[in-house]
Design a protein around this motif. Sequence first.
Motif, PDB file in Angstrom:
ATOM      1  N   GLY A 140       0.753  -1.262   0.066  1.00  0.00           N
ATOM      2  CA  GLY A 140      -0.166  -0.270   0.298  1.00  0.00           C
ATOM      3  C   GLY A 140       0.544   1.340   0.019  1.00  0.00           C
ATOM      4  N   TYR A 141       0.078   2.310  -0.661  1.00  0.00           N
ATOM      5  CA  TYR A 141       0.715   3.405  -0.915  1.00  0.00           C
ATOM      6  C   TYR A 141      -0.356   4.455   0.076  1.00  0.00           C
ATOM      7  CZ  TYR A 141       3.894   7.655  -2.689  1.00  0.00           C
ATOM      8  OH  TYR A 141       4.190   9.559  -2.396  1.00  0.00           O
ATOM      9  N   HIS A 142       0.230   4.523   1.437  1.00  0.00           N
ATOM     10  CA  HIS A 142      -0.781   6.118   1.348  1.00  0.00           C
ATOM     11  C   HIS A 142       0.277   7.215   1.338  1.00  0.00           C
ATOM     12  CE1 HIS A 142      -2.565   2.046   2.639  1.00  0.00           C
ATOM     13  NE2 HIS A 142      -1.585   1.346   3.644  1.00  0.00           N
ATOM     14  N   PHE A 143       0.276   8.097   0.911  1.00  0.00           N
ATOM     15  CA  PHE A 143       0.943   9.765   0.274  1.00  0.00           C
ATOM     16  C   PHE A 143      -0.677  10.080   0.111  1.00  0.00           C
ATOM     17  CE2 PHE A 143       4.555   6.805   2.262  1.00  0.00           C
ATOM     18  CZ  PHE A 143       5.581   7.579   2.333  1.00  0.00           C
ATOM     19  N   PRO A 144      -0.180  11.467   0.178  1.00  0.00           N
ATOM     20  CA  PRO A 144      -1.233  11.824   0.304  1.00  0.00           C
ATOM     21  C   PRO A 144      -0.876  12.443  -1.561  1.00  0.00           C
ATOM     22  CG  PRO A 144      -0.316  13.342   1.841  1.00  0.00           C
ATOM     23  CD  PRO A 144       0.413  11.933   1.942  1.00  0.00           C
ATOM     24  N   ASP A 145      -0.269  12.201  -1.691  1.00  0.00           N
ATOM     25  CA  ASP A 145       0.283  12.470  -3.647  1.00  0.00           C
ATOM     26  C   ASP A 145       0.283  10.809  -4.039  1.00  0.00           C
ATOM     27  OD1 ASP A 145       2.878  11.090  -2.408  1.00  0.00           O
ATOM     28  OD2 ASP A 145       3.902  11.591  -4.051  1.00  0.00           O
ATOM     29  N   GLY A 146      -1.330  10.266  -4.380  1.00  0.00           N
ATOM     30  CA  GLY A 146      -1.442   9.659  -4.836  1.00  0.00           C
ATOM     31  C   GLY A 146      -1.145   7.869  -4.008  1.00  0.00           C
ATOM     32  N   PRO A 147      -2.303   7.729  -3.035  1.00  0.00           N
ATOM     33  CA  PRO A 147      -2.265   6.756  -2.105  1.00  0.00           C
ATOM     34  C   PRO A 147      -3.086   5.693  -3.453  1.00  0.00           C
ATOM     35  CG  PRO A 147      -4.244   8.385  -1.678  1.00  0.00           C
ATOM     36  CD  PRO A 147      -3.177   9.399  -2.650  1.00  0.00           C
ATOM     37  N   PHE A 148      -2.829   4.370  -2.412  1.00  0.00           N
ATOM     38  CA  PHE A 148      -3.279   3.146  -3.889  1.00  0.00           C
ATOM     39  C   PHE A 148      -3.840   2.074  -2.923  1.00  0.00           C
ATOM     40  CE2 PHE A 148       1.025   3.653  -5.215  1.00  0.00           C
ATOM     41  CZ  PHE A 148       1.402   2.402  -4.547  1.00  0.00           C
ATOM     42  N   VAL A 149      -3.601   1.025  -3.045  1.00  0.00           N
ATOM     43  CA  VAL A 149      -3.732  -0.689  -2.306  1.00  0.00           C
ATOM     44  C   VAL A 149      -2.985  -1.626  -4.212  1.00  0.00           C
ATOM     45  CG1 VAL A 149      -4.253  -0.123  -0.294  1.00  0.00           C
ATOM     46  CG2 VAL A 149      -6.369  -0.507  -2.130  1.00  0.00           C
ATOM     47  N   GLU A 150      -2.341  -1.999  -3.478  1.00  0.00           N
ATOM     48  CA  GLU A 150      -2.637  -3.395  -4.328  1.00  0.00           C
ATOM     49  C   GLU A 150      -2.796  -4.511  -4.160  1.00  0.00           C
ATOM     50  OE1 GLU A 150       1.180  -1.383  -7.654  1.00  0.00           O
ATOM     51  OE2 GLU A 150       1.593  -2.812  -6.110  1.00  0.00           O
ATOM     52  N   TYR A 151      -2.965  -5.991  -4.960  1.00  0.00           N
ATOM     53  CA  TYR A 151      -3.046  -6.714  -4.584  1.00  0.00           C
ATOM     54  C   TYR A 151      -2.717  -8.293  -5.788  1.00  0.00           C
ATOM     55  CZ  TYR A 151      -6.825  -4.008  -2.401  1.00  0.00           C
ATOM     56  OH  TYR A 151      -7.442  -3.225  -1.247  1.00  0.00           O
TER      57      TYR A 151
END
Length: 256
Positions: A140-151
């Motif tokens: 997961g990337y939970h930074f304000p500039d484009g957060p996302f989660v991957e599976y």
Amino acid sequence: MELSPTKLDYYDDMWKLQSKSTLLSYFQGDDGRRALILDSTIFHPQGGGQPSDTGFITIADSELKFVVEDVRSKDGIVFHHGYIENSGGNSEPELAKGKEVFLYVDELRRKLNSRLHSAGHLLDLCMRNVGLVHLEPGKGYHFPDGPFVEYKGTVPQNELQGKQKDLELEANALISRGGKVSAAVLPYEEASALCGGCLPDYIPKSSTPRIIQLGNNPGCPCGGTHVSDISEIISIKVTQLRTKKGVTKVSYAVGS
């Protein structure tokens, strides 16, 4: 100098923004940055897809103020990187080991980081609820500039169509209902049961993992900070849902 691992006070109280600690070391690192090492901290270091806290630290019986710009952890030791704001001169102040210090975390940054991180975990739950149970959570990337989660795993294009809206509706329904968020360090078997009967392979069976639980939903291992109630996420907008090269990626944003 041999140092013990830093005690992570935010593990026990994710919503505490001020605390006291003891100075163990003050030095200039190889990269030129000044750093403080303390025996305990409420500052969350960057890691687990979450950016670090910022804020400041004051020294007892002193006018000195250490501005914390970045926090990192290595081998269990937390390094608070920054600079002394009011040293009162050009000479480098001496900070003695054993000094009492007072920690202040930037509240707005902590709350935003916690909302983004909690939203990522909430999407993990919603992926199951919308029928994408065959996908295995990745990074997961939970930074304000484009957060996302991957599976790990892909979804056929005909199945992917419509899932983005379903996922967003499901997430916002859970936010509307709300639910207390808790964190606990548990024995492996108890942690596994709380997480639906299994834990990721990277967690040793001899360990006591920290488990985050959002409401009455299954828990998950996590070392980060989170909201105190699901409703504090406010809202989730799923901005993109795509599958490519064996990975399904969900990009999102939280409301203000």
